[in-house]
Scaffold this motif. Sequence first.
Motif, PDB file in Angstrom:
ATOM      1  N   PHE A  95      -0.524  -0.303   5.554  1.00 39.94           N
ATOM      2  CA  PHE A  95      -0.018   1.059   5.412  1.00 39.94           C
ATOM      3  C   PHE A  95      -0.855   1.974   6.286  1.00 39.94           C
ATOM      4  CE2 PHE A  95       2.065   0.815   0.939  1.00 39.94           C
ATOM      5  CZ  PHE A  95       2.949  -0.127   1.434  1.00 39.94           C
ATOM      6  N   LYS A 122      13.711   3.271  -3.052  1.00 36.10           N
ATOM      7  CA  LYS A 122      12.334   3.335  -2.547  1.00 36.10           C
ATOM      8  C   LYS A 122      11.508   2.235  -3.186  1.00 36.10           C
ATOM      9  CE  LYS A 122      10.503   7.318  -1.853  1.00 36.10           C
ATOM     10  NZ  LYS A 122       9.873   8.651  -1.985  1.00 36.10           N
ATOM     11  N   TYR A 168       9.560  -1.105  -1.281  1.00 34.47           N
ATOM     12  CA  TYR A 168       8.140  -1.462  -1.376  1.00 34.47           C
ATOM     13  C   TYR A 168       7.897  -2.759  -2.144  1.00 34.47           C
ATOM     14  CZ  TYR A 168       6.713   3.034   0.573  1.00 34.47           C
ATOM     15  OH  TYR A 168       6.512   4.106   1.416  1.00 34.47           O
ATOM     16  N   THR A 169       8.701  -3.016  -3.185  1.00 34.28           N
ATOM     17  CA  THR A 169       8.404  -4.162  -4.062  1.00 34.28           C
ATOM     18  C   THR A 169       9.238  -5.394  -3.763  1.00 34.28           C
ATOM     19  OG1 THR A 169       9.987  -3.403  -5.742  1.00 34.28           O
ATOM     20  CG2 THR A 169       7.711  -2.585  -5.905  1.00 34.28           C
ATOM     21  N   LEU A 187       9.447  -5.430   1.583  1.00 34.47           N
ATOM     22  CA  LEU A 187       8.178  -5.667   2.280  1.00 34.47           C
ATOM     23  C   LEU A 187       7.541  -6.999   1.881  1.00 34.47           C
ATOM     24  CD1 LEU A 187       6.504  -2.125   2.373  1.00 34.47           C
ATOM     25  CD2 LEU A 187       7.954  -3.238   4.075  1.00 34.47           C
ATOM     26  N   THR A 197       3.488   5.931   5.886  1.00 34.89           N
ATOM     27  CA  THR A 197       3.993   6.385   4.594  1.00 34.89           C
ATOM     28  C   THR A 197       3.086   7.457   4.003  1.00 34.89           C
ATOM     29  OG1 THR A 197       4.551   5.667   2.359  1.00 34.89           O
ATOM     30  CG2 THR A 197       2.721   4.537   3.425  1.00 34.89           C
ATOM     31  N   ASP A 219       3.685   7.709   0.477  1.00 33.44           N
ATOM     32  CA  ASP A 219       3.949   7.331  -0.920  1.00 33.44           C
ATOM     33  C   ASP A 219       2.709   6.668  -1.508  1.00 33.44           C
ATOM     34  OD1 ASP A 219       6.593   8.266  -0.734  1.00 33.44           O
ATOM     35  OD2 ASP A 219       7.241   6.367   0.150  1.00 33.44           O
ATOM     36  N   TYR A 224       2.452   3.590  -4.018  1.00 33.89           N
ATOM     37  CA  TYR A 224       2.681   2.195  -3.641  1.00 33.89           C
ATOM     38  C   TYR A 224       1.558   1.657  -2.754  1.00 33.89           C
ATOM     39  CZ  TYR A 224       7.432   2.985  -5.327  1.00 33.89           C
ATOM     40  OH  TYR A 224       8.514   3.269  -6.105  1.00 33.89           O
ATOM     41  N   CYS A 277       7.415  -7.369  -8.035  1.00 35.67           N
ATOM     42  CA  CYS A 277       7.052  -7.880  -6.710  1.00 35.67           C
ATOM     43  C   CYS A 277       7.259  -9.380  -6.636  1.00 35.67           C
ATOM     44  CB  CYS A 277       5.597  -7.523  -6.427  1.00 35.67           C
ATOM     45  SG  CYS A 277       5.027  -8.040  -4.798  1.00 35.67           S
TER      46      CYS A 277
END
Length: 577
Positions: free
Chosen positions: A375, A506, A510-511, A514, A528, A530, A533, A561
């Motif tokens: 990130f 969203k 991410y979960t 990615l 990002t 966010d 996360y 995840c």
Amino acid sequence: MIRFLLKNSRWMLSMSMLCGLLSGLGGVGLVAVINTALGGEQNKIAGLGWLFAGLCVLLLTARAASALLLLRLGQNVIFDLRLKLSRQILKASLSNLQQLGPARILASLTDDVTTLAESFRWLPLFCINAAIVVGCLGYLGWLSGALFILVAVTIAIGISSFRLITKQALRGLRTAREYNDDLYGHFKGLTQGIKELKLHRSRRDAFLNECLETSAAHYRSHYTSGMSRHILANNWGNGLFYVLIGVALFLMPDFQHLIREAAARFGLFSMEEVTPQMLRGYCLTILYMISPLTIMMESLPVFERARVALKKVQKLSSESEAQEIAPDPAILPFCEQASCLEMIDITHSYHSDREERSFMLGPVNLTLNPGEIVFLIGGNGSGKTTLALLLAGLYNPEQGKIRLGGCEVTYQNRELYRQQFSAVFSDFYLFDSLLGFQNHELDADARAYLVHLQLDHKVQIDQGVFSTLNLSQGQRKRLALLVAYLEDRPFYLFDEWAADQDPVFKNIFYTEILPALKARGKTVVVITHDDGYFHLADRCLKLNDGRLTEIPVEKQETESCNNADNEWQQTELEMSS
């Protein structure tokens, strides 16, 4: 412009000019035959009829051939010019294109090229009528040397005055073209900022009155001034020829003996007697010349605008000549398998709009490993997007080096290096079809991802073409993600991709998405804000005023995840089986 055409197709232009000359000679021959028939004996008219018919066939055939050749030549040149400019833009560096600006590039690709196309439409008419005028002048010289001198002096006066007027007209057309660039920029603001303009009446009125209307008024003023001078010059030229006819008909018979005596006294020239048949031929020829001359005069403003447009195109071409070196086929250091990427002492500077100083990014030292999620965070203007463009090879570093799999990225292999990346930028562009893919089962793969991206109820795909792009910004970003996912490259770059997504998707990004890319061994860099996360990243890097630092990441294992990897990986297994 003739020189420009000669560079592209010398033989076709030469052939069209020859046909135009034959057409002009045929027209002049018709005038001579008509003049002879009007003053000749009845028994000779029948023989002239066959000559008249032959000249008509020659004139029409040569005129059609010249027009067709010039039409083909003009369209070939426009085709080549459009493709040349497009290829040059694609080869130019991104930083150079950003300096030129989209408004100027679009103005050249659309308005300037269209102006050149219009001039090529007029070129056949100009050449044919120029040949007619030249032939008519030759016929006038054959009829009477004195009458030819009178016409030549009048033409010299007309050309001199015409050039004086059109020089001022050209200045106005050039200035109008500069304001046209401003108009393109305002039209872009009008179409892309329509929501903001509708919500703010004062801003809307100021934009319309102070920006768009002002530029449009300047364009109208200078264009009208330039074209008005051309119109006046055209009418002045035509008026001179009517004066010539009046002089020949009403003054020449009474004063030709005085002219002969004056010429003989000063030893200027010997003047033969001007007979009524000569005057008739003279008047017919002048009347025949007026229409071709009018067409030639009317075409001159078109050619002046084309000349300005051609200079703008050539200037754009020269300013975008800072092209990247094409990849050397003998240099193939990168493979499709994931490799370690290193940025070593990378620096890049540019002018900051917020401050009166140059912004310096770096020196940046960064290593990205296969199967790693990184990130990238930082405030606005901290250099995140610039670093992403450097990372993807779209910007060239001023100092330092980039290594991929131990091989240094140079000018010779930078294009190959860029092919290792798939990206969705914050200002992304979405094409209406899946261009450049070779997979024959592309539609089936895309439909499977459309389901997971929750777009199957909005978009269908057939032979690689999307049924619609009329979607919300968040949905368009999902579709851009689908395209990037299908590219299946070692490195993925997402510039604030989740900023326009609803909370549910969203979280899916991410979960689920990615981690699925990580499981495939892809290196993923996500710009990002966010912070909720951040714990899902392997590393979190922060940019602050161009300086890159790593911040600690508190890892948290979540059930979503773990389930996500299985779902997306199962989709890929189903498509590969």
